[in-house]
Write a protein that holds these residues in place. Structure first.
Motif, PDB file in Angstrom:
ATOM      1  N   ALA A 247      44.625  42.075  46.603  1.00 39.33           N
ATOM      2  CA  ALA A 247      44.029  43.457  46.732  1.00 39.33           C
ATOM      3  C   ALA A 247      44.733  44.909  46.846  1.00 39.33           C
ATOM      4  CB  ALA A 247      43.273  43.598  47.625  1.00 39.33           C
ATOM      5  N   ALA A 250      42.927  48.362  45.675  1.00 40.95           N
ATOM      6  CA  ALA A 250      42.156  48.367  45.928  1.00 40.95           C
ATOM      7  C   ALA A 250      41.799  49.847  46.841  1.00 40.95           C
ATOM      8  CB  ALA A 250      40.967  46.815  47.214  1.00 40.95           C
ATOM      9  N   MET A 251      42.963  50.086  47.705  1.00 46.21           N
ATOM     10  CA  MET A 251      43.001  51.575  47.947  1.00 46.21           C
ATOM     11  C   MET A 251      44.355  52.385  47.679  1.00 46.21           C
ATOM     12  SD  MET A 251      41.584  51.089  51.727  1.00 46.21           S
ATOM     13  CE  MET A 251      41.934  49.150  51.771  1.00 46.21           C
ATOM     14  N   LEU A 266      38.924  54.185  46.407  1.00 48.72           N
ATOM     15  CA  LEU A 266      38.642  52.720  47.363  1.00 48.72           C
ATOM     16  C   LEU A 266      37.543  51.919  46.190  1.00 48.72           C
ATOM     17  CD1 LEU A 266      37.610  54.668  50.254  1.00 48.72           C
ATOM     18  CD2 LEU A 266      38.905  53.300  50.378  1.00 48.72           C
ATOM     19  N   ASP A 267      38.208  50.498  46.339  1.00 43.60           N
ATOM     20  CA  ASP A 267      37.260  49.598  45.722  1.00 43.60           C
ATOM     21  C   ASP A 267      35.870  49.701  46.604  1.00 43.60           C
ATOM     22  OD1 ASP A 267      36.787  46.688  44.436  1.00 43.60           O
ATOM     23  OD2 ASP A 267      38.333  46.892  43.526  1.00 43.60           O
ATOM     24  N   VAL A 270      36.275  46.237  49.230  1.00 45.71           N
ATOM     25  CA  VAL A 270      37.155  46.582  50.219  1.00 45.71           C
ATOM     26  C   VAL A 270      36.981  46.073  51.181  1.00 45.71           C
ATOM     27  CG1 VAL A 270      38.182  48.950  52.031  1.00 45.71           C
ATOM     28  CG2 VAL A 270      38.759  48.306  49.507  1.00 45.71           C
ATOM     29  N   VAL A 274      38.311  43.099  52.884  1.00 48.81           N
ATOM     30  CA  VAL A 274      39.130  43.335  55.077  1.00 48.81           C
ATOM     31  C   VAL A 274      38.163  42.495  55.947  1.00 48.81           C
ATOM     32  CG1 VAL A 274      39.386  45.088  57.029  1.00 48.81           C
ATOM     33  CG2 VAL A 274      39.767  45.458  54.467  1.00 48.81           C
ATOM     34  N   SER A 369      46.332  45.444  50.513  1.00 46.93           N
ATOM     35  CA  SER A 369      44.988  45.747  51.479  1.00 46.93           C
ATOM     36  C   SER A 369      46.312  45.440  53.477  1.00 46.93           C
ATOM     37  CB  SER A 369      43.580  45.688  51.199  1.00 46.93           C
ATOM     38  OG  SER A 369      43.199  46.354  50.284  1.00 46.93           O
TER      39      SER A 369
END
Length: 378
Positions: A247, A250-251, A266-267, A270, A274, A369
């Motif tokens: 990921a 993802a950010m 921001l996916d 997320v 997380v 991430s």
């Protein structure tokens, strides 16, 4: 008492600072005349009531003037230095320390790029000894506070009795793009401006000041020369990290050619990514300590957003009470990026419920991430 490099570092002070102006989510929607029902829903269902922000200036017609990238960087510099300085002053006051006690400064930020780094600007602004060792952590995102705290902890343990300081300063309003898209609106609905500083000292007495070898004063309160008072803050026992490389995008920050500025992405998945990995890193943190998750008295989790908090809470089996400081910081400030967890820590201290022997877990999440954790004991 003699100290060694193996003695744990202890938190002896924390301080926070925000800009002068705060806005409700409805006020922000009104200021920018947002009519799109999807965007309005993002703002009004975010579990955020107010955020401290430095909004663009008003134009002649009363609308907000969109800042170019250079103006956003200038905003970041001005706000990060101002908030960082005030957070340091509040932190030192709580620790009973002076500027002269500081031996190490680590500054953390993601919302702008500076050369020289923020640490140099804060040292100059406060008049800290120019011989002070320093470090800048730039671009790591919301998890960076614990990444940096690990490094500050290492310096403090290697220099027992000397004061180490970490400052997180995030001017998130210097990283906004107002283009009306859902991508940027997710970010615009979530982040706020704020700074937090934390002071560490290692050693069993956790309080001998900078230059204790030559009779310097003692941070943390009055005491005999060279003898530190007992500190009440928690010791940092262990850190554990996990980067979810699948990921990694993802950010992230991207350059937006159309807007001619950086834009944060921001996916939407997320929170679930997380949350699904939170148990893994916490169990690794507690491995070998003899502690179970049920033994943890205090949880200080990054205020990443409602969905992130819910996902972490479900996967770790945490109650609303466990996450009360995380959710209240999100409600009152929004996501403050790297310093959010220290705002939660400050609220825990204000409750005065932590008792000697209590254990706490600090957790931050961000780009990568990444999930960062630390184990603390009062």
């Amino acid at each position: 008492m003699t100290t060694t490099a193996t003695d744990p570092a202890r938190i002896i002070g924390v301080g926070t600072a925000v800009p002068a102006n705060s806005y409700s989510q409805q006020e922000i929607l009104d200021i920018f005349a947002v009519r799109d029902p999807r965007v309005r829903s993002l703002f009004l269902n975010s579990a955020i009531e107010r955020r401290y922000l430095t909004l663009p200036p008003e134009g002649p017609d009363g609308s907000r003037v969109m800042e170019v990238q250079g103006e956003l960087l200038a905003k970041h510099k001005a706000q990060a230095v101002d908030m960082g300085v005030r957070a340091v002053q509040a932190c030192l006051k709580e620790a009973g320390a002076d500027l002269a006690d500081i031996g190490y400064v680590c500054c953390v930020t993601t919302t702008g790029f500076l050369t020289p780094g923020l640490s140099a600007l804060v040292i100059r602004e406060l008049g800290i000894d120019p011989h002070t060792s320093r470090l800048d952590v730039v671009g790591m995102g919301c998890n960076a506070g614990l990444n940096a705290l690990n490094a500050v902890n290492g310096w403090a343990r290697a220099n027992p009795g000397r004061l180490a300081l970490m400052v997180c300063a995030e001017a998130c309003s210097a990283a906004y793009v107002f283009d009306g898209t859902m991508r940027t609106s997710v970010v615009n609905s979530l982040f706020g401006d704020g700074s937090a500083a934390v002071a560490l000292v290692a050693g069993e007495t956790a309080g001998v000041g900078v230059g204790a070898h030559d009779g310097a004063r003692v941070p943390g309160g009055a005491g005999a020369p060279g003898e530190a008072p007992a500190a009440e803050g928690p010791q940092l026992l262990k850190f554990s990290s996990y980067i979810i490389t699948d990921a990694i995008d993802a950010m992230r920050y991207d350059w937006d050619d159309e807007q001619e500025r950086f834009s944060f992405f921001l996916d939407p998945h997320v929170p679930y990514v997380v949350g699904a990995h939170a148990e893994l890193v916490v169990d690794r943190l507690l491995d070998g300590t003899g502690l179970r998750r049920s033994d943890i008295d205090h949880w200080l989790v990054h205020s990443g957003g409602k969905k992130v908090i819910d996902a972490v809470g479900v996967n770790l089996g945490l109650t609303r009470h466990d996450l009360r400081h995380t959710t209240s910081v999100l409600r009152d400030y929004g996501n403050l990026s790297s310093g959010s967890f220290l705002f939660s820590y400050q609220r825990l201290l204000e409750e005065q419920v932590a008792q000697p022997g209590d254990h706490g877990v600090l957790m931050t999440m961000g780009p990568g991430s990444t999930i960062e954790t630390a184990l603390a004991r009062w």
